[in-house]
Design an enzyme around this catalytic site. Structure first.
Site, PDB file in Angstrom:
ATOM      1  N   THR A  49      -1.864  -4.660   9.478  1.00 53.21           N
ATOM      2  CA  THR A  49      -2.846  -4.864  10.550  1.00 53.21           C
ATOM      3  C   THR A  49      -3.221  -6.351  10.533  1.00 53.21           C
ATOM      4  O   THR A  49      -4.291  -6.712  10.038  1.00 53.21           O
ATOM      5  CB  THR A  49      -4.093  -3.976  10.343  1.00 53.21           C
ATOM      6  N   ASP A  53      10.154   3.480   6.407  1.00 54.78           N
ATOM      7  CA  ASP A  53       9.916   2.068   6.705  1.00 54.78           C
ATOM      8  C   ASP A  53      10.975   1.628   7.707  1.00 54.78           C
ATOM      9  O   ASP A  53      12.113   2.103   7.659  1.00 54.78           O
ATOM     10  CB  ASP A  53      10.012   1.222   5.427  1.00 54.78           C
ATOM     11  N   VAL A  66       0.824  -1.206   0.000  1.00 51.30           N
ATOM     12  CA  VAL A  66       0.000   0.000   0.000  1.00 51.30           C
ATOM     13  C   VAL A  66       0.859   1.257   0.000  1.00 51.30           C
ATOM     14  O   VAL A  66       0.700   2.140  -0.844  1.00 51.30           O
ATOM     15  CB  VAL A  66      -0.955  -0.030   1.223  1.00 51.30           C
ATOM     16  N   ARG A 105       1.570 -14.422   1.692  1.00 52.36           N
ATOM     17  CA  ARG A 105       0.943 -14.288   3.005  1.00 52.36           C
ATOM     18  C   ARG A 105      -0.382 -15.060   3.049  1.00 52.36           C
ATOM     19  O   ARG A 105      -1.205 -14.929   2.163  1.00 52.36           O
ATOM     20  CB  ARG A 105       0.704 -12.800   3.328  1.00 52.36           C
ATOM     21  N   CYS A 154      -5.642  -9.485   3.169  1.00 50.43           N
ATOM     22  CA  CYS A 154      -6.960  -8.857   3.333  1.00 50.43           C
ATOM     23  C   CYS A 154      -8.097  -9.831   3.625  1.00 50.43           C
ATOM     24  O   CYS A 154      -8.682  -9.787   4.707  1.00 50.43           O
ATOM     25  CB  CYS A 154      -7.273  -8.034   2.090  1.00 50.43           C
TER      26      CYS A 154
HETATM   27  N1  LIG Z   1      -1.836  -5.533   0.210  1.00 49.14           N
HETATM   28  C1  LIG Z   1      -3.022  -5.173  -0.192  1.00 49.14           C
HETATM   29  O1  LIG Z   1      -3.461  -5.555  -1.251  1.00 49.14           O
HETATM   30  C2  LIG Z   1      -3.884  -4.238   0.649  1.00 49.14           C
HETATM   31  C3  LIG Z   1      -5.021  -3.680   0.064  1.00 49.14           C
HETATM   32  C4  LIG Z   1      -5.795  -2.816   0.800  1.00 49.14           C
HETATM   33  C5  LIG Z   1      -5.465  -2.554   2.116  1.00 49.14           C
HETATM   34  N2  LIG Z   1      -4.362  -3.113   2.682  1.00 49.14           N
HETATM   35  C6  LIG Z   1      -4.048  -2.772   4.064  1.00 49.14           C
HETATM   36  O2  LIG Z   1      -2.965  -1.868   4.084  1.00 49.14           O
HETATM   37  C7  LIG Z   1      -2.136  -2.057   5.235  1.00 49.14           C
HETATM   38  C8  LIG Z   1      -0.718  -2.338   4.798  1.00 49.14           C
HETATM   39  O3  LIG Z   1      -0.679  -3.531   4.055  1.00 49.14           O
HETATM   40  P1  LIG Z   1       0.481  -3.872   3.041  1.00 49.14           P
HETATM   41  O4  LIG Z   1      -0.029  -4.972   2.193  1.00 49.14           O
HETATM   42  O5  LIG Z   1       0.994  -2.637   2.403  1.00 49.14           O
HETATM   43  O6  LIG Z   1       1.574  -4.431   4.046  1.00 49.14           O
HETATM   44  P2  LIG Z   1       3.114  -4.774   3.706  1.00 49.14           P
HETATM   45  O7  LIG Z   1       3.504  -5.828   4.658  1.00 49.14           O
HETATM   46  O8  LIG Z   1       3.281  -5.000   2.241  1.00 49.14           O
HETATM   47  O9  LIG Z   1       3.883  -3.441   4.049  1.00 49.14           O
HETATM   48  C9  LIG Z   1       3.943  -2.894   5.310  1.00 49.14           C
HETATM   49  C10 LIG Z   1       5.290  -2.192   5.465  1.00 49.14           C
HETATM   50  O10 LIG Z   1       5.245  -1.499   6.688  1.00 49.14           O
HETATM   51  C11 LIG Z   1       6.503  -1.614   7.303  1.00 49.14           C
HETATM   52  N3  LIG Z   1       6.302  -1.337   8.716  1.00 49.14           N
HETATM   53  C12 LIG Z   1       5.737  -2.115   9.660  1.00 49.14           C
HETATM   54  N4  LIG Z   1       5.661  -1.440  10.825  1.00 49.14           N
HETATM   55  C13 LIG Z   1       6.183  -0.223  10.593  1.00 49.14           C
HETATM   56  C14 LIG Z   1       6.376   0.917  11.394  1.00 49.14           C
HETATM   57  N5  LIG Z   1       5.980   0.944  12.654  1.00 49.14           N
HETATM   58  N6  LIG Z   1       6.967   1.984  10.845  1.00 49.14           N
HETATM   59  C15 LIG Z   1       7.359   1.983   9.554  1.00 49.14           C
HETATM   60  N7  LIG Z   1       7.189   0.932   8.746  1.00 49.14           N
HETATM   61  C16 LIG Z   1       6.602  -0.147   9.264  1.00 49.14           C
HETATM   62  C17 LIG Z   1       6.976  -3.001   6.960  1.00 49.14           C
HETATM   63  O11 LIG Z   1       8.381  -3.108   7.044  1.00 49.14           O
HETATM   64  C18 LIG Z   1       6.477  -3.138   5.511  1.00 49.14           C
HETATM   65  O12 LIG Z   1       7.434  -2.722   4.571  1.00 49.14           O
HETATM   66  C19 LIG Z   1      -2.794  -3.201   5.994  1.00 49.14           C
HETATM   67  O13 LIG Z   1      -3.652  -2.668   6.943  1.00 49.14           O
HETATM   68  C20 LIG Z   1      -3.582  -3.922   4.920  1.00 49.14           C
HETATM   69  O14 LIG Z   1      -4.681  -4.626   5.455  1.00 49.14           O
HETATM   70  C21 LIG Z   1      -3.553  -3.943   1.969  1.00 49.14           C
END
Ligand SMILES: NC(=O)c1ccc[n+]([C@@H]2O[C@H](COP(=O)([O-])OP(=O)(O)OC[C@H]3O[C@@H](n4cnc5c(N)ncnc54)[C@H](O)[C@@H]3O)[C@@H](O)[C@H]2O)c1
Length: 402
Positions: free
Chosen positions: A84, A30, A12, A326, A258
């Site tokens: 999350t 990050d 995201v 995942r 998700c």
């Molecule tokens: N992946 C999807 O398709 C998608 C779609 C819609 C919503 N979301 C939501 O978006 C959110 C993020 O998901 P994602 O898929 O991008 O996750 P991801 O695991 O791909 O990325 C998360 C990033 O955050 C970093 N991170 C973790 N804790 C941190 C902190 N305290 N400070 C800075 N960086 C930190 C991690 O190192 C990682 O690079 C989640 O809530 C998810 O449910 C994801």
């Protein structure tokens, strides 16, 4: 240009960074040093974000990744995009949100607009993020708060940040107006709702809708098999109805960050308020049981025993054309196969390395089970990889399948 910090540079956060970088001075924060180092070299780890785009932004000085929280200071807008997940007990785990709030509370010294894009339960912005940031900053700075749930579908070509309508709501009118202004630069359609809770609940319901319908079609596939008819032909037949029907297709389960996770966030708040979320828990169970159902079918077709048989699991990413593993259903399928004495290997060159093992060759097995079919994998090669092929994707009509 306004300075914008995006907390979390995963699926995201990096996607938003790439779009926002065209209009803002973006700091991608990050806490993973390896990710940050790669991003600063213009190497993307996310499908849908091209390295060339990052390189262009880096060259123009409008994007840089960092692990240094002090770099966030001075941002006018901050977007939270951290994981999350669920805890071991399958409860919402807001620890990443909490650590993002700590980073912001301790490092952001000027008033800013803080937008949450991480998926979470209704009330997260109002009752969790705002108080947490205020407490980490000793209540010194008055920020604006908003939610704009992310709808990105990594690997998808037809819908992206620009043409996917975006929901949003601020805790105040000023927050809403500034949120609209931020996204309107790179998103065509913005839909304001009356409260952050509506936006948060809408996001959870969207994914619950998918989860429940996938479970329904997974159960239906078991019914059509028992009836001796094709689930795919039956679904196509139902789909000729021009209204009141939406086609979902069966598979080995649900994966990713998700669909297996978000509905449980909704169930958690429902149950807290004394409303049992029965559909969500039943759908979870049906989707999880698909792996056992598939292995049962394969075992029956192969003389009632998998002991000592070599089984190649083809495609371990949770969906086609991405390297994301995942919550992949492949993991449960492999677990069932190993419990029954099968000698299991897997093939997925898009994923490459998974759980310390490398992708095996696509040949030489007694049995192949297709969990995910990437476009780059040749169907004919899959059919030749074993004398018995079970396809859970519906893309290989010559194979055994759901
Ligand atoms: N992946 C999807 O398709 C998608 C779609 C819609 C919503 N979301 C939501 O978006 C959110 C993020 O998901 P994602 O898929 O991008 O996750 P991801 O695991 O791909 O990325 C998360 C990033 O955050 C970093 N991170 C973790 N804790 C941190 C902190 N305290 N400070 C800075 N960086 C930190 C991690 O190192 C990682 O690079 C989640 O809530 C998810 O449910 C994801």
């Amino acid at each position: 240009m306004k300075k914008v910090s995006i907390i979390g540079q995963g699926y995201v956060g990096l996607t938003i960074s790439a779009f926002a970088g065209e209009f803002y001075d973006v700091v991608g924060f990050d806490n993973n040093q390896k990710t940050v180092d790669l991003l600063n070299q213009g190497i993307s780890h996310i499908e849908g974000v091209e390295g060339s785009v990052l390189k262009k932004l880096i060259k123009a000085g409008s994007y840089r990744a960092t692990t240094n929280p002090a770099d966030i200071n001075g941002s006018e807008i901050v977007v939270i995009a951290v994981p999350t997940p669920l805890t071991r007990e399958r409860d919402p785990d807001l620890s990443f949100i909490d650590s993002a709030c700590k980073t912001l509370g301790e490092n952001l010294k000027n008033p800013a607009l803080i937008i949450n894009e991480s998926t979470s339960f209704p009330g997260t912005v109002r009752d969790y993020i705002k108080p947490a940031i205020e407490s980490y900053s000793n209540g010194e700075i008055k920020h604006l708060y908003a939610i704009s749930p992310e709808r990105v579908d990594p690997g998808r070509g037809d819908f992206n940040q620009k043409n996917t309508p975006r929901l949003y709501a601020g805790l105040t009118q000023e927050a809403s107006a500034k949120t609209r202004e931020f996204y309107s630069k790179f998103c065509d359609q913005l839909v304001e709702v009356s409260s952050p809770e509506v936006a948060e609940a809408a996001k959870l319901f969207e994914n619950t809708f998918r989860q429940v319908n996938i479970a329904l079609v997974n159960e239906f596939a078991q019914i059509t098999n028992a009836l001796g008819i094709s689930v795919y032909e039956t679904l196509d037949a139902a789909n000729t109805k021009p209204y009141g029907f939406m086609k979902f297709t069966p598979g080995a389960g649900v994966g990713g960050h998700c669909i297996p996770v978000d509905p449980t966030y909704l169930a958690a708040v429902a149950e807290e308020r004394g409303v049992p979320a029965t559909f969500i828990s039943r759908a979870n169970a049906v989707n999880l049981e698909m792996s056992k159902y598939i292995v049962d079918r394969v075992e029956t077709d192969n003389g009632g025993s998998l002991q000592g048989k070599s089984v190649l699991v083809v495609g371990v990413a949770y969906k086609p054309n991405v390297a994301d593993v995942r919550e992949t259903a492949a993991e449960l399928v492999i677990e069932h196969l190993r419990k029954r004495g099968a000698v299991v290997a897997w093939h997925d060159d898009v994923v490459g390395i998974w759980q310390g093992e490398e992708s095996s060759d696509l040949n030489g097995a007694d049995i192949a089970i297709v969990i995910t079919k990437h476009d780059v994998v040749d169907g004919t090669k899959i059919m030749k990889s074993a004398p018995y092929v079970f396809d859970t994707t519906g893309k290989l009509p010559q194979a055994h399948g759901l």
